[in-house]
Design an enzyme around this catalytic site. Structure first.
Site, PDB file in Angstrom:
ATOM      1  N   ASP A   1       6.990  -5.489  15.001  1.00  0.00           N
ATOM      2  CA  ASP A   1       5.744  -4.767  15.174  1.00  0.00           C
ATOM      3  C   ASP A   1       5.676  -3.604  15.806  1.00  0.00           C
ATOM      4  O   ASP A   1       6.182  -3.368  17.053  1.00  0.00           O
ATOM      5  CB  ASP A   1       4.798  -5.952  16.153  1.00  0.00           C
ATOM      6  CG  ASP A   1       3.406  -5.583  16.530  1.00  0.00           C
ATOM      7  OD1 ASP A   1       3.091  -4.292  16.405  1.00  0.00           O
ATOM      8  OD2 ASP A   1       2.419  -6.277  16.485  1.00  0.00           O
TER       9      ASP A   1
ATOM     10  N   TYR B   1     -10.687   5.415  15.068  1.00  0.00           N
ATOM     11  CA  TYR B   1      -9.401   5.607  13.963  1.00  0.00           C
ATOM     12  C   TYR B   1      -9.426   7.175  13.914  1.00  0.00           C
ATOM     13  O   TYR B   1      -8.240   7.732  13.939  1.00  0.00           O
ATOM     14  CB  TYR B   1     -10.145   4.900  12.701  1.00  0.00           C
ATOM     15  CG  TYR B   1      -9.103   5.520  11.376  1.00  0.00           C
ATOM     16  CD1 TYR B   1      -8.043   4.693  11.295  1.00  0.00           C
ATOM     17  CD2 TYR B   1      -9.462   6.337  10.437  1.00  0.00           C
ATOM     18  CE1 TYR B   1      -7.157   4.903  10.292  1.00  0.00           C
ATOM     19  CE2 TYR B   1      -8.755   6.421   9.232  1.00  0.00           C
ATOM     20  CZ  TYR B   1      -7.532   5.788   9.109  1.00  0.00           C
ATOM     21  OH  TYR B   1      -6.459   6.024   8.185  1.00  0.00           O
TER      22      TYR B   1
ATOM     23  N   GLY C   1       0.658  -1.280   0.023  1.00  0.00           N
ATOM     24  CA  GLY C   1      -0.007   0.011  -0.002  1.00  0.00           C
ATOM     25  C   GLY C   1       0.885   1.168  -0.007  1.00  0.00           C
ATOM     26  O   GLY C   1       1.700   1.276  -0.604  1.00  0.00           O
ATOM     27  N   ILE C   2       0.312   2.087   0.483  1.00  0.00           N
ATOM     28  CA  ILE C   2       0.972   3.529   0.704  1.00  0.00           C
ATOM     29  C   ILE C   2       2.401   3.251   1.359  1.00  0.00           C
ATOM     30  O   ILE C   2       3.314   4.134   0.752  1.00  0.00           O
ATOM     31  CB  ILE C   2       0.259   4.436   1.691  1.00  0.00           C
ATOM     32  CG1 ILE C   2      -1.225   4.829   1.083  1.00  0.00           C
ATOM     33  CG2 ILE C   2       0.806   5.788   1.997  1.00  0.00           C
ATOM     34  CD1 ILE C   2      -2.392   5.669   1.885  1.00  0.00           C
TER      35      ILE C   2
HETATM   36  P1  NAD Z   1      -2.559  -0.953   4.372  1.00  0.00           P
HETATM   37  O1  NAD Z   1      -3.671  -1.701   5.199  1.00  0.00           O
HETATM   38  O2  NAD Z   1      -2.826  -1.400   2.879  1.00  0.00           O
HETATM   39  O3  NAD Z   1      -0.969  -1.110   4.695  1.00  0.00           O
HETATM   40  C1  NAD Z   1      -0.835  -0.928   6.174  1.00  0.00           C
HETATM   41  C2  NAD Z   1       0.626  -1.504   6.485  1.00  0.00           C
HETATM   42  O4  NAD Z   1       0.854  -1.409   7.832  1.00  0.00           O
HETATM   43  C3  NAD Z   1       0.662  -3.028   6.294  1.00  0.00           C
HETATM   44  O5  NAD Z   1       1.644  -3.568   5.613  1.00  0.00           O
HETATM   45  C4  NAD Z   1       0.546  -3.611   7.673  1.00  0.00           C
HETATM   46  O6  NAD Z   1       1.358  -4.999   7.793  1.00  0.00           O
HETATM   47  C5  NAD Z   1       1.335  -2.634   8.427  1.00  0.00           C
HETATM   48  N1  NAD Z   1       1.203  -2.750   9.775  1.00  0.00           N
HETATM   49  C6  NAD Z   1      -0.033  -2.700  10.550  1.00  0.00           C
HETATM   50  N2  NAD Z   1       0.016  -2.863  11.801  1.00  0.00           N
HETATM   51  C7  NAD Z   1       1.414  -2.781  12.020  1.00  0.00           C
HETATM   52  C8  NAD Z   1       2.151  -3.063  13.362  1.00  0.00           C
HETATM   53  N3  NAD Z   1       1.584  -2.885  14.410  1.00  0.00           N
HETATM   54  N4  NAD Z   1       3.567  -3.141  12.959  1.00  0.00           N
HETATM   55  C9  NAD Z   1       3.945  -2.726  11.734  1.00  0.00           C
HETATM   56  N5  NAD Z   1       3.392  -2.669  10.418  1.00  0.00           N
HETATM   57  C10 NAD Z   1       2.064  -2.907  10.753  1.00  0.00           C
HETATM   58  O7  NAD Z   1      -2.993   0.467   4.501  1.00  0.00           O
HETATM   59  P2  NAD Z   1      -2.753   1.885   3.627  1.00  0.00           P
HETATM   60  O8  NAD Z   1      -3.859   2.119   2.963  1.00  0.00           O
HETATM   61  O9  NAD Z   1      -1.307   1.624   2.891  1.00  0.00           O
HETATM   62  O10 NAD Z   1      -2.393   2.730   4.754  1.00  0.00           O
HETATM   63  C11 NAD Z   1      -1.146   3.394   5.337  1.00  0.00           C
HETATM   64  C12 NAD Z   1      -1.614   4.630   6.317  1.00  0.00           C
HETATM   65  O11 NAD Z   1      -2.100   5.526   5.541  1.00  0.00           O
HETATM   66  C13 NAD Z   1      -2.133   4.200   7.633  1.00  0.00           C
HETATM   67  O12 NAD Z   1      -1.754   4.849   8.395  1.00  0.00           O
HETATM   68  C14 NAD Z   1      -3.475   4.421   7.080  1.00  0.00           C
HETATM   69  O13 NAD Z   1      -4.273   4.953   8.260  1.00  0.00           O
HETATM   70  C15 NAD Z   1      -3.424   5.669   6.551  1.00  0.00           C
HETATM   71  N6  NAD Z   1      -4.442   6.401   5.291  1.00  0.00           N
HETATM   72  C16 NAD Z   1      -4.771   5.526   4.400  1.00  0.00           C
HETATM   73  C17 NAD Z   1      -5.840   5.980   3.577  1.00  0.00           C
HETATM   74  C18 NAD Z   1      -6.444   5.322   2.277  1.00  0.00           C
HETATM   75  O14 NAD Z   1      -6.984   5.881   1.751  1.00  0.00           O
HETATM   76  N7  NAD Z   1      -5.746   4.184   2.057  1.00  0.00           N
HETATM   77  C19 NAD Z   1      -6.693   7.194   4.005  1.00  0.00           C
HETATM   78  C20 NAD Z   1      -6.152   7.792   4.954  1.00  0.00           C
HETATM   79  C21 NAD Z   1      -4.904   7.512   5.877  1.00  0.00           C
END
Ligand code: NAD
Length: 439
Positions: free
Chosen positions: A253, A345, A210-211
């Site tokens: 983690d 959240y 992801g991001i």
């Molecule tokens: P995602 O779920 O695709 O990826 C999140 C990553 O974080 C995963 O690889 C997961 O394994 C890792 N992770 C989760 N818990 C963890 C832990 N305890 N220790 C280490 N790694 C951990 O999510 P994303 O969409 O890529 O989001 C990334 C960030 O962007 C997050 O903080 C999310 O809240 C924020 N965000 C996303 C969006 C969106 O539209 N996708 C919007 C606003 C904010």
């Protein structure tokens, strides 16, 4: 990410019946010109002359309001930083309206003002605050991928304003629209403009997908050596990301009590230093407030906020991050506007914004900047899980009429991380296409 709605609205039939078409956004390519068309610079503010001379140095043609032209404009920069009375705001309309009519596809309007918090005269404060109303409204009027943003200078030095103008003109800011960024005093610039993060060591949490994976990739593209961090369960994907970008993987983690110490030891032990930390790991566990259970509440608060506070203690201790370092958090528009089913959240992400406010003020002496991005709807596995109707609303209800991409969040973070962005701290920049939902 499959976007069925986009496929449908871009179909020939939909075009024939006049369904509005989201514009393909111009995204950053290293080495590409900031703007293909000339840039109008006007407004008589204290940064105008410096911006013209800098744009000329980087090979961008500029025009002034005294040299009328009917050519297309790549951008319009209006420096109203010297305006102290509301009557002076009319310059924006008189100069800006005809210029905006000539704006190219994916064009940019950048207004430069003075941070009202640095002023005392009531008329001057009102005048500078009014710029925000202009830019936020104009962002909602512009079409064809064009954006409008506001830079508020806190001081006299041009370097921070220049760094922000560069970000807003470039494709790095493709999905940043209707936003305000404040810049302080600094003379720092990027030693290597093509690879501004050369020699830096960066840690990105949640980097397996992801991001986070995109942030790691963009920081590496910009020259950083990247430590990619994620949970052991994501180990294979994490190793792939780290190998692809010539970095190293660290399975940890972020909620573990020793996560911060392990990150510091890995970065300094394997790569010699720690310059940039991006707190991106995050989770959602949605439930209406009345049904919210302990596990959902505690889990989200701890991964998204508590872990960052704990890790920062180790990261900022002796032997951790270098002075002049960068901390960038990933917040969310849910932390600003709130979201149904996301009290946990929303709390965690609003808390991150509080963290940025407080910590940036404490770390100024060390030259460490602390900023956050607040993404809106970004096309990832997280948003793919949202029910169809809610997802389509989230995706379309913004001034750019489309979802953003992980690269848009990553490019904004990479800008915060640059040496040239030393004047930018305590900022929360929304990467949301000017989302129309909520506050
Ligand atoms: P995602 O779920 O695709 O990826 C999140 C990553 O974080 C995963 O690889 C997961 O394994 C890792 N992770 C989760 N818990 C963890 C832990 N305890 N220790 C280490 N790694 C951990 O999510 P994303 O969409 O890529 O989001 C990334 C960030 O962007 C997050 O903080 C999310 O809240 C924020 N965000 C996303 C969006 C969106 O539209 N996708 C919007 C606003 C904010």
């Amino acid at each position: 990410m499959t976007d069925l709605f986009t496929t449908v609205v871009r179909s020939t039939v939909a075009k024939r019946v006049g369904v509005p078409q989201p514009t393909s956004l111009r995204r950053y390519e290293p080495g590409a010109a900031l703007c293909a068309d000339p840039v109008l610079v006007a407004g008589s503010g204290r940064f105008e002359a410096g911006l013209i001379s800098w744009l000329t140095t980087v090979g961008i043609a500029t025009v002034t309001n005294d040299e009328p032209t009917s050519d297309r404009l790549g951008a319009v920069i209006l420096d109203l930083s010297a305006a102290t009375d509301p009557s002076e705001l009319d310059q924006l309309r008189v100069i800006g309206a005809p210029a905006v009519k000539r704006l190219a596809r994916n064009g940019r309007v950048v207004v430069v003002g003075t941070d009202p918090a640095t002023l005392t005269d009531v008329a001057a404060v009102s005048t500078q605050r009014a710029l925000e109303g202009v830019v936020r409204s104009l962002g909602k009027e512009l079409r064809a991928g064009a954006t409008a943003n506001l830079i508020l200078a806190r001081g006299e030095s041009a370097a921070g304003v220049q760094s922000a103008v560069q970000f807003f003109l470039s494709g790095r800011s493709a999905y940043v629209d209707g936003q305000v960024v404040r810049v302080g005093e600094s003379t720092a610039t990027n030693p290597d403009p093509l690879r501004p993060l050369t020699g830096k060591v960066a840690v990105v949490t949640g980097a397996a997908r992801g991001i986070g994976a995109e942030i790691a990739t963009v920081l590496a593209r910009d020259g950083a050596t990247v430590v990619a961090v994620d949970i052991p369960g994501a180990g294979d994907a994490l190793a792939t990301v780290a190998n692809d970008i010539g970095g190293t993987a660290l399975q940890v983690d972020v909620t573990a009590p020793d996560a911060g110490r392990r990150i510091v030891e890995h970065a300094t032990g394997r790569h010699g230093t720690l310059d940039i930390v991006v707190h991106n790991a995050g989770i959602t566990r949605d439930k209406l407030f009345v049904n919210m259970d302990d596990a959902r509440w505690q889990g989200v608060i701890d991964v998204n906020l508590g872990s960052i506070l704990r890790m920062n203690t180790a990261i900022l201790a002796d032997g951790g991050m270098t002075d002049g370092g960068r901390i960038v958090c990933v917040a969310s528009i849910a932390g600003i506007a709130g979201n149904r089913g996301q009290t946990n959240y929303g709390a965690s992400k609003a808390g991150v914004i509080g963290l940025v406010d407080a910590l940036s003020a404490q770390l100024g002496d060390r030259g460490i900047t602390v900023n956050a991005v607040a993404p809106g709807f970004i096309e990832t596995a997280m948003t793919a899980r949202i029910p169809f109707a809610t997802r389509e609303i989230g995706r379309r209800m913004n001034s750019l009429q489309q979802g953003g991409r992980p690269i848009d969040v990553a490019e904004t973070i990479a800008w915060f991380a640059q040496p040239g962005a030393a004047a930018v701290t305590g900022q929360v920049l929304r990467v949301c296409g000017q989302s129309l939902l909520g506050a």
